[in-house]
Every structure is written in C-alpha cells, then in structure tokens.
Write an enzyme that holds these catalytic residues in place. Sequence first.
Site, mmCIF file in Angstrom:
data_model
loop_
_atom_site.group_PDB
_atom_site.id
_atom_site.type_symbol
_atom_site.label_atom_id
_atom_site.label_comp_id
_atom_site.label_asym_id
_atom_site.label_seq_id
_atom_site.Cartn_x
_atom_site.Cartn_y
_atom_site.Cartn_z
ATOM 1 N N GLN A 19 5.463 -0.427 -19.330
ATOM 2 C CA GLN A 19 5.332 -1.302 -20.501
ATOM 3 C C GLN A 19 4.043 -2.114 -20.422
ATOM 4 O OE1 GLN A 19 9.885 -2.376 -19.948
ATOM 5 N NE2 GLN A 19 9.027 -3.696 -21.522
ATOM 6 N N PHE B 254 13.142 -1.287 -21.454
ATOM 7 C CA PHE B 254 14.119 -2.378 -21.510
ATOM 8 C C PHE B 254 13.747 -3.552 -20.613
ATOM 9 C CE2 PHE B 254 16.467 1.684 -22.160
ATOM 10 C CZ PHE B 254 16.648 1.562 -23.528
ATOM 11 N N GLU C 289 8.261 -3.552 -17.190
ATOM 12 C CA GLU C 289 7.255 -4.570 -17.528
ATOM 13 C C GLU C 289 6.385 -4.848 -16.304
ATOM 14 O OE1 GLU C 289 8.606 -8.086 -19.591
ATOM 15 O OE2 GLU C 289 6.848 -9.241 -18.993
ATOM 16 N N ARG D 81 13.131 -19.131 -19.806
ATOM 17 C CA ARG D 81 13.710 -18.701 -21.078
ATOM 18 C C ARG D 81 15.215 -18.991 -21.109
ATOM 19 N NH1 ARG D 81 12.433 -15.654 -25.779
ATOM 20 N NH2 ARG D 81 10.275 -15.426 -25.123
ATOM 21 N N ARG E 176 15.809 -6.842 -21.307
ATOM 22 C CA ARG E 176 16.076 -7.184 -22.720
ATOM 23 C C ARG E 176 16.791 -8.537 -22.872
ATOM 24 N NH1 ARG E 176 17.990 -2.179 -26.474
ATOM 25 N NH2 ARG E 176 16.898 -2.762 -28.377
ATOM 26 N N PHE F 256 15.510 -11.195 -21.501
ATOM 27 C CA PHE F 256 14.876 -11.998 -20.443
ATOM 28 C C PHE F 256 15.923 -13.009 -19.947
ATOM 29 C CE2 PHE F 256 10.567 -13.815 -19.071
ATOM 30 C CZ PHE F 256 10.119 -12.645 -18.509
ATOM 31 N N THR G 173 6.534 -17.131 -23.432
ATOM 32 C CA THR G 173 6.449 -18.566 -23.116
ATOM 33 C C THR G 173 5.203 -18.855 -22.281
ATOM 34 O OG1 THR G 173 7.923 -18.163 -21.268
ATOM 35 C CG2 THR G 173 8.909 -18.956 -23.309
ATOM 36 N N ALA H 164 8.881 -9.206 -24.652
ATOM 37 C CA ALA H 164 9.210 -10.411 -25.403
ATOM 38 C C ALA H 164 9.363 -10.107 -26.905
ATOM 39 C CB ALA H 164 8.160 -11.509 -25.167
ATOM 40 N N GLU I 61 14.848 -7.593 -28.818
ATOM 41 C CA GLU I 61 15.806 -8.165 -27.876
ATOM 42 C C GLU I 61 16.954 -8.957 -28.515
ATOM 43 O OE1 GLU I 61 12.256 -9.991 -26.009
ATOM 44 O OE2 GLU I 61 13.397 -9.752 -24.159
HETATM 45 N N1 MTE Z 1 14.318 0.023 -27.654
HETATM 46 C C1 MTE Z 1 14.277 1.223 -27.043
HETATM 47 N N2 MTE Z 1 14.697 2.291 -27.726
HETATM 48 N N3 MTE Z 1 13.842 1.367 -25.756
HETATM 49 C C2 MTE Z 1 13.430 0.271 -25.021
HETATM 50 O O1 MTE Z 1 13.021 0.414 -23.863
HETATM 51 N N4 MTE Z 1 13.087 -2.168 -24.985
HETATM 52 C C3 MTE Z 1 13.497 -3.455 -25.553
HETATM 53 C C4 MTE Z 1 13.332 -3.444 -27.068
HETATM 54 N N5 MTE Z 1 13.927 -2.268 -27.638
HETATM 55 C C5 MTE Z 1 13.473 -1.020 -25.636
HETATM 56 C C6 MTE Z 1 13.910 -1.088 -26.987
HETATM 57 C C7 MTE Z 1 12.771 -4.600 -25.020
HETATM 58 S S1 MTE Z 1 13.270 -5.263 -23.552
HETATM 59 C C8 MTE Z 1 11.739 -5.165 -25.693
HETATM 60 S S2 MTE Z 1 10.970 -6.551 -25.113
HETATM 61 C C9 MTE Z 1 11.246 -4.622 -26.962
HETATM 62 O O2 MTE Z 1 11.945 -3.454 -27.345
HETATM 63 C C10 MTE Z 1 9.763 -4.312 -26.817
HETATM 64 O O3 MTE Z 1 9.229 -3.692 -27.923
HETATM 65 P P1 MTE Z 1 8.813 -4.468 -29.258
HETATM 66 O O4 MTE Z 1 8.105 -5.712 -28.824
HETATM 67 O O5 MTE Z 1 7.939 -3.522 -29.943
HETATM 68 O O6 MTE Z 1 10.067 -4.777 -29.987
HETATM 69 N N1 HPA Z 2 9.385 -12.311 -22.191
HETATM 70 C C1 HPA Z 2 9.100 -11.133 -21.623
HETATM 71 N N2 HPA Z 2 8.183 -10.995 -20.709
HETATM 72 C C2 HPA Z 2 7.490 -12.059 -20.334
HETATM 73 C C3 HPA Z 2 7.738 -13.317 -20.878
HETATM 74 C C4 HPA Z 2 8.743 -13.441 -21.871
HETATM 75 O O1 HPA Z 2 9.009 -14.531 -22.395
HETATM 76 N N3 HPA Z 2 6.904 -14.183 -20.297
HETATM 77 C C5 HPA Z 2 6.187 -13.453 -19.415
HETATM 78 N N4 HPA Z 2 6.534 -12.168 -19.437
HETATM 79 MO MO1 MOS Z 3 11.537 -6.959 -22.807
HETATM 80 S S1 MOS Z 3 12.800 -7.690 -21.381
HETATM 81 O O1 MOS Z 3 10.655 -8.469 -22.876
HETATM 82 O O2 MOS Z 3 10.566 -5.942 -21.856
#
Ligand code: MTE
Ligand code: HPA
Ligand code: MOS
Length: 825
Positions: free
Chosen positions: A195, A226, A230, A308, A340, A342, A449, A518, A765
């Site tokens: 990620q 998920f 990260e 968070r 997901r 956090f 954050t 995030a 999330e």
């Molecule tokens: N959806 C799918 N299908 N697969 C994933 O790994 N990760 C989640 C969410 N939805 C995830 C998902 C998480 S933890 C985050 S932070 C966000 O997607 C990240 O993507 P976005 O910022 O584009 O929503």
């Molecule tokens: N969310 C997800 N990842 C992060 C964050 C947060 O708030 N801060 C630093 N890494």
């Molecule tokens: Mo999502 S836990 O911020 O990768």
Amino acid sequence: MKHASPPHDSSITHVTGESEYVDDRTMLAGELFVGCFYLKVAHAEIDAIDTSAALKIPGVAAIVTAKDVAHNAWGPIFQDQPIIADKVTEFAGEVLAVVGATTPEALRRGLAAIKIRHRTRPAILTIGEAITRKSFIGGERFIRRGDVDKALNDAPHRMSGKLVIKGADHFYLENQSAVAYPKEAGQMEVHSSTQHPTETQHVVAEALGVNFSDVVCIVKRLGGGFGGKESQSSPIAAYAALVANKTKRAARIVLTKDDDMIMTGKRNPFEIHYEVGFDKKGNILALRSRLYSDGGAYADLSTAIMERAMLHSDNAYFIANVEVIGQVCKTNCHPHTAFRGFGGPKGVAVIEGIIEDIARELKLDALDIRKSNVYREGHDVTHYGQVVENNRLPSLFNELEKTSDYRRRRSDISLFNHNVLTATNRFSPGAETLRGLSMTAVKFGISFTTKFLNQGNALVQVHRDGSIQVSTGAVEMGQGVNTRIAMLVAEEFGVSLDTIRVMTTSTEKNANTSPTAASTGTDINGAAAVLAAQKIKQRLSALALKLAIISPENWPSKTAGLGSFPEIEIDTLDDSPGLTDFSGNKIVIPRRKLSNVSSNNTATGQLKNAERFSISFPQLVNEAYLSRISLGEYGHHRTENLGFNKLTGQGQAFQYFSQGAALSEVEVNRHSGEIKVRRVDILMDVGRPINESLDIGQVSGAFVQGMGWVTTENLVYDNEGYLLSHSPSTYKIPSVQDTPREFNITLDHNPGNKANIRGTKAVGEPPLLLAISVWSAVKDAIRYVSERDADHLAFNRTHLLPIPATAEQTLRHLDPHLFTAPVIK
Ligand code: MTE
Ligand code: HPA
Ligand code: MOS
C-alpha cells in the site's frame, strides 16, 4: 438521485483471470525463490547462526543475514525495527535469515538446514504483564476536556469496567509478496504488493545502501491490503532485493499463508479501563478511559493507531467532560499494525458498549440513550475541540429507526425472548435461540492524523488520439480507487470513461507519496489528478479560443507540416476555462461568449455569424500537439485546514467525518453460543458519491470484515507466543454463509458536504465500525437473561463481553453456570 456506476476497472480481468498480481509475473531465467527463517519462540538471544550446511544444499544460491544489510533499521514512524534480526529475536516469527534458491523444494530444504544456537529469554506476552513491567512504546498521551473528577462525583449514576478487545488477521487473499530485479550500476526494480510504494522504495534502498533514486517500486494492484500492507510489506520487498543484490539474479518472495500469519502483525489488541457518569435518562456526563494497546515488539504504526482510538472515543456522542489516556505496550508479539479503521474501532466499541450497559442499568431502550447523547446543534464540539460540521448523525438515527422498523421489531424480539426464557424445556424447538437488536453509529474522521501525509501527486498525459493516462500514488487493492480517479478525470475533461487509463503505480512517476490508507486514496490522489487535468484544460481552452477565430484551413493540422502559417501562441493566463465547456467529448464555446472573444480580435471575421464554435476533444488535442503545446501535467494536492496538536491533544484533526448508522439483529444459540446475523440495515453517509456501486461494495465488505473481528476471528497463541491459529482451518473469517440473511444498504442523500473533492466522502474504512452493532446486539440478547436473573446480571456487570464474542465467550456470558474452568485465552 441515481448516479451512473460504471464497474470496477478490473472487473472483467478479475473474472477471466487476466489481472496480474506479483506472483503472476513471468519467471526470468535463473530467478530465485526466497523464504524466511525464524524461531517459534517469542524472545531469545542468538549465539550463532550456522548457514554452512544449508549453503551446500543443491539449488541454494544465497543466504542473507543481518550482516548483509547496509542499514538494518526501519519503521514507519520510528526506525526501531531490524530488517533482519541479529543478536536477539523479539517475537516468534521475526526473520533471522533469508534464503534464495532455484526451486521451492531447494528453498524448503535450505531453510530446514539452517542451524541456530540460542537461549530463550523471559517474554512479555500480555498487556497486563507489560503494564506491570512498565514495558512501553512511546509515552502516555492525553486528550482532556472539562472536569472529569467533579462530573463523575456529581453524577447520579456511575459505572466502570474493563473491555478486552483482541486482534485480528488481515487475511488478504494475496499474501505478502515481491519480486526484485537487479539492474545495471546497482539499481533495483521492485514489484511489490504494498500500500506504500514510497516507503518500500526507501526501505529497499536503505537495506541495499543505495540512493532512493536507485530504486523503483512498482505496484500494479493488491489482492487485498486492509492496512496489513501499509508498512509491513516493505521489509518483505527488502528480503527479495537483498537476495537479488547478492546474486544479481531476479528474486521472488511470496509468503505462504502460514508464514504470513505467523510473521506479520495484526490489529492491535486493546484493554480499556473506563469510568463513566450518567444521569437517570442516560445522558453521559463524564467519561474517563485509559486505553492500553499491545504494540508488539516494535513501534510500527501503533502510536498513530492509539491516537486514532483516543480521537474516536466519543464516536457519535457529545460528552462534556472527557479524559482519554493512551499508552502503547511493548510485548514479545509480532509488531501490530494498521487494519481497516486503524484505532477507530477500539475507541468506538468502548462507548457503544457503555451505552448498551447504561440502557441495561436504567432499563431503557439503548436507541433512546444514543439519540439523547448524539452530537447535535449546541452540542457539536468534540473532546479534541473540532466542530462536527455537516453533522448527519441525528437524522441518520431517525431515518434508520423508521426505515428499519425498529420499534416494532424491538417489541417482537422482546416477546420472542420472553417466550424463549419462560419455556419449560430449553431444548424444545423454538427455545434454543435468543435474539438481540442494536443500532450503533459511526463518525469516522477522514485525514491522516499525521499532517504531512495529507498530500498527493498525479501525472496526467493526454495522447494525440484524445485518450488519457493518469498515474498517481494511489494503490488499487480492490477498493476501486482507480475507477474513482478515472471518473473524476473523465468528468473534468468532459470525455467518456473508456478513454481514461489509470496506470500502474510507480515511484518513478509519482514520488514522495503517502500510503493508500486512512481511506484518503481517492481524496488526495483524485484531487491531485483533477488539478493536473485542469492545467491541461486551461491550455486547451486557450487554444480553442484561438482556433475559433482562425479559419480552419489555417489550423495547425493543415499548416504545421509546411510551416505555411504562423504557429498559434496561447496565453495561459487568461480565464479561458470559464469561456469553454468540456462535455460530451467536445469543447464548445457558446455564441454569447464567442462574441466576447472575437470583438477585440482582428484575425478573421469568420465568427461574426456563427452560432457557436465546437471542436472534438481528440481534434483539439491534435491541434495542440502540432502547436507545440504541452499535453502532460503534474498536480500536487494538499489538504487544507488541518491542525491537530499532538502535545495538547486539541485541534482540527480531520478534514471531515464520514458517518453512518447500522441496525443489526442477531440470533444466539443458547446451547452452543453460536451467533447468526439475521438482518442488517445500514444507512451510510458518503457525501455525494462518485460511484454508488463501488461504495456499496465497500460498505458491505467492510461490515462483513468487521463482523469477523467481533465474532469468530480468534487468534490463539501458545505459551511461547507462537501463533497457533495460522491458517483458515483454525482461524475463522466470515464465509458467504455468515453474511447477514437480509442485508439492506442505503447511501444517505447528502449534497451538503463542502469539505472534499466534488463533495464526496471517503468510504473505505468507516463502515467496518458499524459491525460493532453485531457485538452490541449480542450484548442486547444477553441482557434479556440478566433482566430475570440477579446472579446473571451481577456476572455480566463485572465480566464485559469481549471482542471477539466467540461462541465460547457468548455462551459463557449467556450461561456462566455452564463453565467451571476459567476462560480459555
Ligand atoms: N477494499 C478492498 N477490496 N481491499 C482492501 O484491501 N482496504 C481498506 C479499504 N477498502 C481495502 C478495501 C483500507 S484499510 C483502506 S485504508 C482503504 O480501502 C484504502 O483505500 P481508499 O483510500 O482508496 O479508500
Ligand atoms: N490512518 C492510516 N494510516 C496512517 C494514519 C492514519 O490515520 N496515520 C499514519 N498512517
Ligand atoms: Mo487502511 S488501515 O488505513 O490501510
């Protein structure tokens, strides 16, 4: 309002199997398979690692240990973690050596032949032990408002408790993986399932001792991240790169599910001690909560996750007097990490659980207590001093109460449970199950954050046929970020979606990016892409205005080859976008505006009688190229108005809040403790959605993933801190059978959000936190027993239903008499 919802940009290739993941990359000649060597004990001093026998095994090409790592420290916040451990191993699964071999069989034999001499050391395996031994990561953090001591003392009712929340595995279907290709002059190209391509680039470069500019990290897509990719994907990529560097051969690492689960960190376990004061109507007057998390052996993202959790301790509810204290514990467990939500889900579970317990104590309906505490006008400032703008919470509760038929179902369930509990034979048909019902909410703060992470960049390139490539730092992991960004760019240029390609993410095109995390992927990268598109549009608009007053026979497409007419010069400073309309693959200048342009222009009189000037997008693009006008742009976006001071615990932590509410109805088996989710109704605010179908996919997926965390997903470790439940046979994620029997998801109609690009709100999330309603519905079912049985009530007052509410835990809380032995951890 119905929005067009084009499908996910990979939907077809996912189904045909054409979609490429890291391990689908064609093997190069001589490419090596890479695997990791680790111990199954939590804490040990290493006296010697002997790799000589392993190196003699045919096919074993290289073994990498700590001494091969140029800069052996990494970490997303603090660089406190070795890439390969050396003198001491701090958790079961910590990598001590990395093997590269020509076949998987040689790799397996090579790993088995490594000899190690070590002495085990006492390990800290629980939050309780860490607290006793003051084993912490970072200092205590606070968020405070009002006078909690006084408010607690004055409160008509007080309650205290300790909530235990366990971790959960990400269980992405594509395990951690990377392929590294050594390039000339010490450069390295790494394809990673990450990620965070930029951090992977940096960790690989540091491990190899080369400049960041010598490493390119490329990410096509992830089979799920998920949060688990990260930070923790970076050392995995470094293992492949170290082997590739040592052997000058391509090297591929793809963890098995077992290795992945054993080695990598999970959602942080939490223990939260709280005290709450409330009045006879259930209004919460004061909350003090002390949050401890299990950070594992290294810091990873745990301090940000704790922050968070603290910021979400209010969830949807205004509390005048608050003190939240957070401390991350250092244990000998795998370093826990982003997952997901956090920290959010942990903070929210506490307050939603408290409300269920207040309702039980006051014999009131928990929904009424939620509605009387909800953020509302005059009560709309959080404990960290941020105003809840675009507050949808009261209306979400009210709407969902109506559409889900809450009151009728409440009385039906009360009657049902009454009949069950008064049945003479608990084994008689119809008396085996109790039902529970609970509505919870979410108010999820959108922004990292950590302020500096709230930036994104994008590269937009328009090609001569009018098709467009967009590259950003965003990583596609199934959530649909590519499709959303493509839709934003298509709309900006007024062209059809099928002319846009969102390209593979690469640090070569987009550097200094933030992780896709995030939930901000579309917000920051989409905004950057739109900025880049606008700059190109500005030039195309200026050109269209010039073309409008030049006879077509003198246009560049007729004259550029011969040089027979002067090249068109554009003035990019004019406000031409306001004069032109990009839509339907055409650029149109209406007559009203056309006369504006032609009046002070002497070039030709051709426009005098024109209705309007119109040119197709591809044609305009081609004229631009021939006029030597740039068709590529770079955009950089920074989120404005953020300012949270970590030292004072006050400030604007988030750009806006995504909000929602869910009503869950569960059925609990009185003999097995098994939980079935009968029906779920969700009302989710995502502002003005870009793509409703993708959003509904995110809401349903996040909710079901959250259900797993609060019910069946149970991590079991042995006494040495080694994870025993490291495969799908022992670790139960939700299957299609576990999804709610009836699942109604509605997106709230909310045109009022001003904060974000096109008024949209992030969705990735927030809906996971709504699954807390499943857990609180189980609490609700248990409450029906407590209402009839004083001993039962006393037990449940002192023993809070933990997360996950596994069948065993649920049964214990339904019927404590059945158990003679203590809880199995
Ligand atoms: N959806 C799918 N299908 N697969 C994933 O790994 N990760 C989640 C969410 N939805 C995830 C998902 C998480 S933890 C985050 S932070 C966000 O997607 C990240 O993507 P976005 O910022 O584009 O929503
Ligand atoms: N969310 C997800 N990842 C992060 C964050 C947060 O708030 N801060 C630093 N890494
Ligand atoms: Mo999502 S836990 O911020 O990768």
